[in-house]
Design a protein around this motif. Sequence first.
Motif, PDB file in Angstrom:
ATOM      1  N   ASP A  45       0.839  -1.190   0.000  1.00  0.00           N
ATOM      2  CA  ASP A  45       0.000   0.000   0.000  1.00  0.00           C
ATOM      3  C   ASP A  45       0.878   1.246   0.000  1.00  0.00           C
ATOM      4  N   ILE A  46       0.804   2.007  -1.064  1.00  0.00           N
ATOM      5  CA  ILE A  46       1.547   3.261  -1.165  1.00  0.00           C
ATOM      6  C   ILE A  46       0.575   4.381  -0.818  1.00  0.00           C
ATOM      7  N   GLU A  47       0.848   5.061   0.281  1.00  0.00           N
ATOM      8  CA  GLU A  47      -0.065   6.099   0.759  1.00  0.00           C
ATOM      9  C   GLU A  47       0.498   7.482   0.456  1.00  0.00           C
ATOM     10  N   THR A  48      -0.408   8.447   0.476  1.00  0.00           N
ATOM     11  CA  THR A  48      -0.013   9.856   0.403  1.00  0.00           C
ATOM     12  C   THR A  48      -0.525  10.520   1.671  1.00  0.00           C
ATOM     13  N   SER A  49       0.375  10.942   2.528  1.00  0.00           N
ATOM     14  CA  SER A  49      -0.026  11.495   3.823  1.00  0.00           C
ATOM     15  C   SER A  49      -0.508  12.937   3.666  1.00  0.00           C
ATOM     16  N   THR A  50      -1.603  13.243   4.351  1.00  0.00           N
ATOM     17  CA  THR A  50      -2.167  14.601   4.296  1.00  0.00           C
ATOM     18  C   THR A  50      -1.815  15.410   5.538  1.00  0.00           C
ATOM     19  N   ILE A  51      -1.138  14.811   6.508  1.00  0.00           N
ATOM     20  CA  ILE A  51      -0.760  15.546   7.712  1.00  0.00           C
ATOM     21  C   ILE A  51       0.694  15.982   7.612  1.00  0.00           C
ATOM     22  N   THR A  52       1.037  17.037   8.323  1.00  0.00           N
ATOM     23  CA  THR A  52       2.405  17.559   8.335  1.00  0.00           C
ATOM     24  C   THR A  52       2.854  17.726   9.783  1.00  0.00           C
ATOM     25  N   LEU A  53       4.089  18.188   9.951  1.00  0.00           N
ATOM     26  CA  LEU A  53       4.612  18.363  11.307  1.00  0.00           C
ATOM     27  C   LEU A  53       3.848  19.431  12.073  1.00  0.00           C
ATOM     28  N   ALA A  54       3.176  20.346  11.359  1.00  0.00           N
ATOM     29  CA  ALA A  54       2.373  21.356  12.046  1.00  0.00           C
ATOM     30  C   ALA A  54       1.208  20.717  12.796  1.00  0.00           C
ATOM     31  N   ASP A  55       0.799  19.519  12.385  1.00  0.00           N
ATOM     32  CA  ASP A  55      -0.301  18.813  13.054  1.00  0.00           C
ATOM     33  C   ASP A  55       0.166  18.021  14.268  1.00  0.00           C
ATOM     34  N   VAL A  56       1.475  17.986  14.486  1.00  0.00           N
ATOM     35  CA  VAL A  56       2.034  17.239  15.615  1.00  0.00           C
ATOM     36  C   VAL A  56       2.220  18.190  16.782  1.00  0.00           C
ATOM     37  N   GLY A  57       1.534  17.916  17.881  1.00  0.00           N
ATOM     38  CA  GLY A  57       1.653  18.778  19.057  1.00  0.00           C
ATOM     39  C   GLY A  57       2.949  18.519  19.808  1.00  0.00           C
TER      40      GLY A  57
END
Length: 414
Positions: free
Chosen positions: A125-137
């Motif tokens: 499964d090749i995914e494309t992530s929509t989250i970035t480091l800005a979403d990491v608290g």
Amino acid sequence: MSDSPLIDSLAAAVEARPDDLPLRLHLAELLVAAGRGPEAIGHAAQVLAREPGNAAAQRLMGAALNPAAPPAPAAPPAPAAPSTHEDGVDWAAMEEELGDIVPPRFARSDEAVEPVRGHEDRTFDIETSTITLADVGGMEEVKKRLEISFLGPLRNPKLRSLFGKSLRGGLLLYGPPGCGKTFLARAVAGEMGASFISLSITDVLNMWVGSSERNLHDLFDSARGHAPCVLFLDEIDALGHKRSQLNSSSMRTVVNQLLTELDGVDGNNDGVFVLAATNAPWDIDSALRRPGRLDRTVLVLPPDKPARAAILQYHLRDRPVANIDLSRVADATDHYSGADLAHVCETAAEFAMRDSIATGDIRMINQQDMMAAVREIRPSTDGWFATARNVALFANESGEYDDLAAYLKKRKIR
């Protein structure tokens, strides 16, 4: 001779003109309608051998192979006779004669059966992530380390070329369970705009000898083919356990294969960023942490207070809440992992729902529910820190756990 003069006449005509396909099809239709499916199979097969896409022949073949199906409409109805051995049909002879056209009805028990390999031609499964480091608290130190190791060189190709910085690399994320290592890996992929492949031990291990190693090779090949790609190896201690502690020779060869793939011996790993996660870095084979492999290590700790408040707010976002003091709840949940905080919110919702059912009055989740949930749920990281403390104090000759030792000292964890 049969009891149908028309069939006999057509059979004679087909024998005289074997290449007359419409005539042969007409004969097959009459044979199917007369319940003589085995004879019709041979004629339909002869047509399909010359015209594989002939729809009428395909239909007749299906009807002949399945006597229960209604007869072909072109022939007059006739009582169907069951096509069994009582009819005197020599199925073995027919399979021998038509074996290249019609598949055998049953597999032969004396033939070796190739075992099912499970992952033979698998595609990962090749995914494309929509989250970035800005979403990491929180996790500021972790983000800084990632910026130096991966993200900065990727954004500055000229500078990277000047300093000879390779785009290959490996980073080991370790820490207590439930603290966001997987989420962080997805955020790195999203930040880079890279493909993302996540792998767990169940994706690799196979009971057949050699299959696990082939699965690992296929995985890395997939990542190389989709570079830039973040390849996330979850629970790396299960795949890369210390070989000196392994009783199984097959598992030792899996570790060896993993080392080979990390080195890129059989392929160029440029653009493949290997992020591995573990709760037990002390169980990982030391060869995996050699320079050029998973040589950089980052401690992923439980969320700090601002991050805890953000996590609580996230898990309460779709729930009915009233007058909840997130700051107070965050103060009371020191050492709680992200998974623990999600459990706190779930338990508080259960308290409010149970009360609503008992009283018949629907009410919101309030501060009392949240604090009651905190009192009921203890942080799951305590056991991990007890083990980690022994490692940091008595097995840190190389200094690889200095950041863990500093954290334990700061938090006065004895």
